[in-house]
Write a protein that holds these residues in place. Sequence first.
Motif, mmCIF file in Angstrom:
data_model
loop_
_atom_site.group_PDB
_atom_site.id
_atom_site.type_symbol
_atom_site.label_atom_id
_atom_site.label_comp_id
_atom_site.label_asym_id
_atom_site.label_seq_id
_atom_site.Cartn_x
_atom_site.Cartn_y
_atom_site.Cartn_z
ATOM 1 N N SER A 74 0.852 -1.191 0.000
ATOM 2 C CA SER A 74 0.000 0.000 0.000
ATOM 3 C C SER A 74 0.886 1.239 0.000
ATOM 4 O O SER A 74 1.164 1.837 1.044
ATOM 5 N N ASP A 75 1.332 1.650 -1.180
ATOM 6 C CA ASP A 75 2.231 2.797 -1.298
ATOM 7 C C ASP A 75 1.570 4.108 -0.882
ATOM 8 O O ASP A 75 2.251 5.084 -0.574
ATOM 9 N N ASP A 76 0.223 4.124 -0.895
ATOM 10 C CA ASP A 76 -0.493 5.358 -0.574
ATOM 11 C C ASP A 76 -0.820 5.490 0.916
ATOM 12 O O ASP A 76 -1.485 6.434 1.319
ATOM 13 N N ILE A 77 -0.359 4.533 1.727
ATOM 14 C CA ILE A 77 -0.619 4.573 3.168
ATOM 15 C C ILE A 77 0.696 4.739 3.920
ATOM 16 O O ILE A 77 1.626 3.941 3.740
ATOM 17 N N LEU A 78 0.782 5.769 4.740
ATOM 18 C CA LEU A 78 1.995 6.053 5.498
ATOM 19 C C LEU A 78 2.143 5.067 6.657
ATOM 20 O O LEU A 78 1.267 4.994 7.518
ATOM 21 N N PRO A 79 3.236 4.292 6.722
ATOM 22 C CA PRO A 79 3.429 3.383 7.859
ATOM 23 C C PRO A 79 3.656 4.166 9.150
ATOM 24 O O PRO A 79 4.439 5.113 9.181
ATOM 25 N N GLN A 80 2.934 3.780 10.209
ATOM 26 C CA GLN A 80 3.085 4.411 11.520
ATOM 27 C C GLN A 80 3.095 3.344 12.604
ATOM 28 O O GLN A 80 2.316 2.388 12.537
ATOM 29 N N PRO A 81 3.944 3.504 13.607
ATOM 30 C CA PRO A 81 3.988 2.517 14.706
ATOM 31 C C PRO A 81 2.814 2.682 15.668
ATOM 32 O O PRO A 81 2.966 3.164 16.796
ATOM 33 N N ILE A 82 1.634 2.302 15.204
ATOM 34 C CA ILE A 82 0.422 2.414 16.002
ATOM 35 C C ILE A 82 0.061 1.029 16.542
ATOM 36 O O ILE A 82 -0.142 0.097 15.763
ATOM 37 N N LEU A 115 -6.090 2.509 11.520
ATOM 38 C CA LEU A 115 -5.696 1.107 11.641
ATOM 39 C C LEU A 115 -4.788 0.711 10.479
ATOM 40 O O LEU A 115 -3.793 -0.009 10.663
ATOM 41 N N ALA A 116 -5.105 1.189 9.291
ATOM 42 C CA ALA A 116 -4.298 0.873 8.109
ATOM 43 C C ALA A 116 -2.852 1.326 8.278
ATOM 44 O O ALA A 116 -1.919 0.592 7.917
ATOM 45 N N ASN A 117 -2.634 2.521 8.815
ATOM 46 C CA ASN A 117 -1.269 3.013 9.030
ATOM 47 C C ASN A 117 -0.491 2.068 9.943
ATOM 48 O O ASN A 117 0.677 1.748 9.682
ATOM 49 N N GLY A 118 -1.140 1.605 11.011
ATOM 50 C CA GLY A 118 -0.479 0.706 11.946
ATOM 51 C C GLY A 118 -0.203 -0.661 11.360
ATOM 52 O O GLY A 118 0.869 -1.238 11.571
ATOM 53 N N VAL A 119 -1.158 -1.207 10.602
ATOM 54 C CA VAL A 119 -0.988 -2.537 10.002
ATOM 55 C C VAL A 119 0.098 -2.520 8.937
ATOM 56 O O VAL A 119 0.938 -3.429 8.864
ATOM 57 N N VAL A 120 0.123 -1.472 8.107
ATOM 58 C CA VAL A 120 1.158 -1.362 7.067
ATOM 59 C C VAL A 120 2.548 -1.287 7.703
ATOM 60 O O VAL A 120 3.503 -1.907 7.227
ATOM 61 N N TYR A 121 2.660 -0.537 8.789
ATOM 62 C CA TYR A 121 3.944 -0.451 9.516
ATOM 63 C C TYR A 121 4.326 -1.823 10.068
ATOM 64 O O TYR A 121 5.483 -2.262 9.947
ATOM 65 N N TYR A 122 3.383 -2.511 10.663
ATOM 66 C CA TYR A 122 3.610 -3.843 11.251
ATOM 67 C C TYR A 122 4.114 -4.816 10.192
ATOM 68 O O TYR A 122 5.091 -5.542 10.419
ATOM 69 N N TRP A 123 3.463 -4.842 9.026
ATOM 70 C CA TRP A 123 3.891 -5.745 7.955
ATOM 71 C C TRP A 123 5.273 -5.365 7.428
ATOM 72 O O TRP A 123 6.092 -6.236 7.129
ATOM 73 N N ARG A 124 5.537 -4.074 7.308
ATOM 74 C CA ARG A 124 6.845 -3.641 6.813
ATOM 75 C C ARG A 124 7.954 -4.087 7.756
ATOM 76 O O ARG A 124 9.009 -4.555 7.315
ATOM 77 N N LYS A 126 7.933 -6.654 9.645
ATOM 78 C CA LYS A 126 8.057 -8.104 9.521
ATOM 79 C C LYS A 126 8.678 -8.518 8.192
ATOM 80 O O LYS A 126 8.989 -9.697 7.985
ATOM 81 N N GLY A 127 8.817 -7.564 7.275
ATOM 82 C CA GLY A 127 9.370 -7.870 5.961
ATOM 83 C C GLY A 127 8.345 -8.438 4.999
ATOM 84 O O GLY A 127 8.697 -9.021 3.973
ATOM 85 N N GLU A 128 7.058 -8.270 5.320
ATOM 86 C CA GLU A 128 5.995 -8.773 4.451
ATOM 87 C C GLU A 128 5.541 -7.689 3.472
ATOM 88 O O GLU A 128 5.312 -6.555 3.865
ATOM 89 N N LYS A 129 5.411 -8.078 2.207
ATOM 90 C CA LYS A 129 4.874 -7.166 1.201
ATOM 91 C C LYS A 129 3.405 -7.505 1.001
ATOM 92 O O LYS A 129 3.056 -8.451 0.287
ATOM 93 N N VAL A 130 2.549 -6.737 1.654
ATOM 94 C CA VAL A 130 1.117 -6.992 1.640
ATOM 95 C C VAL A 130 0.369 -5.672 1.507
ATOM 96 O O VAL A 130 0.738 -4.682 2.129
#
Length: 322
Positions: A74-82, A115-124, A126-130
């Motif tokens: 999700s390139d359009d979602i900013l990863p955040q440690p939420i 929630l999306a910001n936190g999940v994208v950060y979490y996956w990043r 972990k090294g997961e491309k999702v």
Amino acid sequence: MSAYYKPITYTVTEKEDGWLLKTVLQRKLGVSRKLLSRIKLTERGVMLNGERVYISVPVKAGDLVAISLEQEVSDDILPQPIPFDIVFEDDALLIVNKAPGVIVHPTHGHYTDTLANGVVYYWREKGEKVRFRPVHRLDQETSGLVAIAKNAYIHQHISEQLIAGKVTKKYTAFVYGCPRPDEGVIDGPIDRDPQEPHRRIVTPAGYPAVTFYKVSECYALGAMVDLRLGTGRTHQIRVHMTSIDHPLIGDKMYTGTGGRGQLPVVQPPGDSGPFDGAIQRQALHASELGFRHPLTGEELLFRVPLPEDMENLRRKLQDLDS
């Protein structure tokens, strides 16, 4: 070179001997036309016995059919440690117990702290491309279970179960008064309020909407109610409970608007009255979620307890009875 998720496979049976590969993909793997059009153009999208083939070829018993989806982010979602509460996770799914006050997906004016910001950060981390793909959403102030698919195939399959009414979605709410009878069905079409388009109302010209309710605890000033959706309209539970004169406690948008015949309700808008301090939002929690796992076929059922603020409200209602 493109990276792919783990292949989804199927072994052709004697009954399917001679079928076209396209037919196997659609009937046995449940690949939609839209998804098939997309994956067949990729290098490793559709494989038969380890080789890329046209989907018009016939198959034989024992053949191994495999589909692979390209990894996405999700390139359009900013990863955040939420921080967020993970209920279940595997290669296909992430089930989250969403906290109240959290928006599921970035919207206009709310690009961060979702929630999306936190999940994208979490996956990043972990090294997961999702890519973030919620199968359904909850209102910002509603807490509880949210299912997130990890690829388009999983999203398609759970969405189809939702449309077919095969997904269990149960909610717990606290309402003013005690509904009578203590178990019933609210069947009332819902549409936008022409006076206030951000709100919804029950109106004969609306879209069909059905809610099943059952009172689990009754108090002097309110009740705890279990609810199940027959349809999934915006604000459905909040609108339907208001329509029978039992709006949700803490619901600033609908409390005080009246129900059948615009009757007055217990509290004026935005005032939690005797419950002040117990809860600062509508008392609604997505407590149960169940569906069939798209890959394993296993029937999954998740349950989460009431969040702290709703437990506080429950105790307050009990105390007011004593």
